[in-house]
Design a protein around this motif. Structure first.
Motif, PDB file in Angstrom:
ATOM      1  N   ALA A  94      62.462 -20.206  23.275  1.00 16.06           N
ATOM      2  CA  ALA A  94      63.438 -19.239  23.793  1.00 16.06           C
ATOM      3  C   ALA A  94      63.413 -17.956  22.962  1.00 16.06           C
ATOM      4  O   ALA A  94      63.438 -16.842  23.509  1.00 16.06           O
ATOM      5  N   LEU A  95      63.361 -18.101  21.638  1.00 15.58           N
ATOM      6  CA  LEU A  95      63.271 -16.912  20.776  1.00 15.58           C
ATOM      7  C   LEU A  95      62.014 -16.110  21.084  1.00 15.58           C
ATOM      8  O   LEU A  95      62.041 -14.870  21.116  1.00 15.58           O
ATOM      9  N   HIS A  96      60.915 -16.801  21.304  1.00 10.69           N
ATOM     10  CA  HIS A  96      59.652 -16.125  21.632  1.00 10.69           C
ATOM     11  C   HIS A  96      59.804 -15.297  22.910  1.00 10.69           C
ATOM     12  O   HIS A  96      59.361 -14.141  22.970  1.00 10.69           O
ATOM     13  N   GLU A  97      60.437 -15.881  23.915  1.00 13.51           N
ATOM     14  CA  GLU A  97      60.622 -15.136  25.172  1.00 13.51           C
ATOM     15  C   GLU A  97      61.540 -13.928  24.972  1.00 13.51           C
ATOM     16  O   GLU A  97      61.289 -12.850  25.520  1.00 13.51           O
ATOM     17  N   ILE A  98      62.583 -14.092  24.181  1.00 11.36           N
ATOM     18  CA  ILE A  98      63.440 -12.949  23.855  1.00 11.36           C
ATOM     19  C   ILE A  98      62.628 -11.904  23.088  1.00 11.36           C
ATOM     20  O   ILE A  98      62.808 -10.695  23.277  1.00 11.36           O
ATOM     21  N   GLY A  99      61.714 -12.368  22.246  1.00 13.97           N
ATOM     22  CA  GLY A  99      60.831 -11.457  21.523  1.00 13.97           C
ATOM     23  C   GLY A  99      59.988 -10.601  22.451  1.00 13.97           C
ATOM     24  O   GLY A  99      59.614  -9.477  22.099  1.00 13.97           O
ATOM     25  N   HIS A 100      59.702 -11.094  23.655  1.00 14.84           N
ATOM     26  CA  HIS A 100      58.966 -10.277  24.629  1.00 14.84           C
ATOM     27  C   HIS A 100      59.824  -9.135  25.162  1.00 14.84           C
ATOM     28  O   HIS A 100      59.295  -8.153  25.680  1.00 14.84           O
ATOM     29  N   VAL A 101      61.119  -9.249  25.014  1.00 15.46           N
ATOM     30  CA  VAL A 101      62.021  -8.167  25.436  1.00 15.46           C
ATOM     31  C   VAL A 101      62.340  -7.254  24.259  1.00 15.46           C
ATOM     32  O   VAL A 101      62.333  -6.024  24.396  1.00 15.46           O
ATOM     33  N   LEU A 102      62.606  -7.839  23.092  1.00 16.21           N
ATOM     34  CA  LEU A 102      63.086  -7.065  21.946  1.00 16.21           C
ATOM     35  C   LEU A 102      62.030  -6.756  20.886  1.00 16.21           C
ATOM     36  O   LEU A 102      62.258  -5.900  20.040  1.00 16.21           O
ATOM     37  N   GLY A 103      60.926  -7.463  20.903  1.00 17.75           N
ATOM     38  CA  GLY A 103      59.918  -7.305  19.859  1.00 17.75           C
ATOM     39  C   GLY A 103      59.162  -5.990  19.964  1.00 17.75           C
ATOM     40  O   GLY A 103      59.167  -5.312  20.995  1.00 17.75           O
ATOM     41  N   ARG A 104      58.494  -5.661  18.876  1.00 21.43           N
ATOM     42  CA  ARG A 104      57.683  -4.448  18.831  1.00 21.43           C
ATOM     43  C   ARG A 104      56.461  -4.589  19.729  1.00 21.43           C
ATOM     44  O   ARG A 104      55.977  -5.683  19.983  1.00 21.43           O
ATOM     45  N   TYR A 105      55.980  -3.470  20.199  1.00 22.71           N
ATOM     46  CA  TYR A 105      54.710  -3.358  20.934  1.00 22.71           C
ATOM     47  C   TYR A 105      54.652  -4.177  22.224  1.00 22.71           C
ATOM     48  O   TYR A 105      53.579  -4.583  22.649  1.00 22.71           O
ATOM     49  N   GLN A 106      55.789  -4.402  22.860  1.00 22.42           N
ATOM     50  CA  GLN A 106      55.792  -5.189  24.087  1.00 22.42           C
ATOM     51  C   GLN A 106      55.327  -4.391  25.300  1.00 22.42           C
ATOM     52  O   GLN A 106      55.141  -4.944  26.372  1.00 22.42           O
ATOM     53  N   LEU A 107      55.110  -3.098  25.124  1.00 23.70           N
ATOM     54  CA  LEU A 107      54.563  -2.294  26.215  1.00 23.70           C
ATOM     55  C   LEU A 107      53.055  -2.086  26.066  1.00 23.70           C
ATOM     56  O   LEU A 107      52.442  -1.387  26.861  1.00 23.70           O
ATOM     57  N   SER A 108      52.472  -2.719  25.054  1.00 22.42           N
ATOM     58  CA  SER A 108      51.030  -2.615  24.843  1.00 22.42           C
ATOM     59  C   SER A 108      50.285  -3.201  26.035  1.00 22.42           C
ATOM     60  O   SER A 108      50.726  -4.181  26.639  1.00 22.42           O
ATOM     61  N   ARG A 109      49.152  -2.612  26.352  1.00 25.74           N
ATOM     62  CA  ARG A 109      48.312  -3.167  27.414  1.00 25.74           C
ATOM     63  C   ARG A 109      47.580  -4.427  26.961  1.00 25.74           C
ATOM     64  O   ARG A 109      47.114  -5.203  27.777  1.00 25.74           O
ATOM     65  N   ALA A 110      47.481  -4.606  25.660  1.00 26.96           N
ATOM     66  CA  ALA A 110      46.768  -5.764  25.117  1.00 26.96           C
ATOM     67  C   ALA A 110      47.719  -6.953  24.998  1.00 26.96           C
ATOM     68  O   ALA A 110      48.672  -6.926  24.229  1.00 26.96           O
ATOM     69  N   ALA A 112      47.238  -9.721  23.615  1.00 23.08           N
ATOM     70  CA  ALA A 112      47.205 -10.289  22.261  1.00 23.08           C
ATOM     71  C   ALA A 112      48.239  -9.624  21.370  1.00 23.08           C
ATOM     72  O   ALA A 112      48.888 -10.278  20.555  1.00 23.08           O
ATOM     73  N   VAL A 113      48.396  -8.335  21.518  1.00 24.46           N
ATOM     74  CA  VAL A 113      49.385  -7.591  20.726  1.00 24.46           C
ATOM     75  C   VAL A 113      50.793  -8.028  21.113  1.00 24.46           C
ATOM     76  O   VAL A 113      51.631  -8.312  20.257  1.00 24.46           O
ATOM     77  N   ARG A 114      51.055  -8.110  22.417  1.00 15.61           N
ATOM     78  CA  ARG A 114      52.386  -8.518  22.883  1.00 15.61           C
ATOM     79  C   ARG A 114      52.736  -9.921  22.388  1.00 15.61           C
ATOM     80  O   ARG A 114      53.838 -10.160  21.900  1.00 15.61           O
ATOM     81  N   GLU A 115      51.790 -10.862  22.516  1.00 17.47           N
ATOM     82  CA  GLU A 115      52.049 -12.240  22.082  1.00 17.47           C
ATOM     83  C   GLU A 115      52.299 -12.321  20.581  1.00 17.47           C
ATOM     84  O   GLU A 115      53.249 -12.957  20.137  1.00 17.47           O
ATOM     85  N   ARG A 116      51.440 -11.688  19.819  1.00 18.15           N
ATOM     86  CA  ARG A 116      51.578 -11.753  18.355  1.00 18.15           C
ATOM     87  C   ARG A 116      52.933 -11.220  17.913  1.00 18.15           C
ATOM     88  O   ARG A 116      53.613 -11.821  17.089  1.00 18.15           O
ATOM     89  N   TRP A 117      53.358 -10.094  18.489  1.00 23.93           N
ATOM     90  CA  TRP A 117      54.624  -9.505  18.059  1.00 23.93           C
ATOM     91  C   TRP A 117      55.833 -10.253  18.611  1.00 23.93           C
ATOM     92  O   TRP A 117      56.890 -10.281  17.976  1.00 23.93           O
ATOM     93  N   ALA A 118      55.713 -10.913  19.759  1.00 26.74           N
ATOM     94  CA  ALA A 118      56.812 -11.754  20.255  1.00 26.74           C
ATOM     95  C   ALA A 118      57.003 -12.947  19.324  1.00 26.74           C
ATOM     96  O   ALA A 118      58.136 -13.323  18.994  1.00 26.74           O
ATOM     97  N   TRP A 119      55.888 -13.541  18.862  1.00 24.30           N
ATOM     98  CA  TRP A 119      55.994 -14.658  17.917  1.00 24.30           C
ATOM     99  C   TRP A 119      56.561 -14.186  16.585  1.00 24.30           C
ATOM    100  O   TRP A 119      57.378 -14.871  15.972  1.00 24.30           O
TER     101      TRP A 119
END
Length: 148
Positions: A94-110, A112-119
């Motif tokens: 659940a925290l990981h999914e919230i990280g996709h909303v609040l984490g850094r670089y979630q608008l990246s086209r990559a 890998a970048v979105r996943e790493r920063w959500a984690w």
């Protein structure tokens, strides 16, 4: 066998039953009626943390009632879709999914970048961090890098 070797073999999916002395194995707190209640309260606290985070950051949080759906987030509409919090692992997801909303670089086209920063967001904002959560986190990153 050292604990690190046992963990490595276990995490790799190898059979570790030969390394366990089943005659001496015990279950800590097995006879303590308060232990189960404390665990339930701790899980409830983790669930409340997810609710507070979503409320504070105006994220719509939907729990799956049935089915085998995968958890996911829609950052553009500030929505997360998760399973009920029943363990530290479901809390981590659940925290990981919230990280996709609040984490850094979630608008990246990559991705890998979105996943790493959500984690990273999930780990930085967790109330607890257990060995099981660390293993799940490491395995999730490895699975994702392999593309499975």
């Amino acid at each position: 066998m050292k604990a690190s070797e046992f963990d490595r073999r276990f995490d790799a999916g190898e059979d570790v039953t030969d390394a366990v002395d089943w005659e001496k194995a015990t279950r800590p707190n097995a006879n303590d009626p308060k232990a189960g209640e404390q665990k339930r309260e701790r899980i409830a606290e983790l669930g409340r943390h997810i609710t507070v985070l979503c409320d504070r950051h105006e994220i719509a949080c939907y729990e799956f009632i049935k089915g085998r759906e995968e958890e996911f987030a829609i950052p553009e509409t500030r929505e997360v879709f998760i399973r009920p919090i029943r363990s530290p692992i479901s809390y981590l997801i659940a925290l990981h999914e919230i990280g996709h909303v609040l984490g850094r670089y979630q608008l990246s086209r990559a991705s890998a970048v979105r996943e790493r920063w959500a984690w990273r967001w999930a780990k930085a904002n967790a109330l607890i961090w257990t060995a099981a959560m660390e293993r799940y986190y490491a395995n999730a990153i490895e699975r994702w890098l392999r593309g499975s």
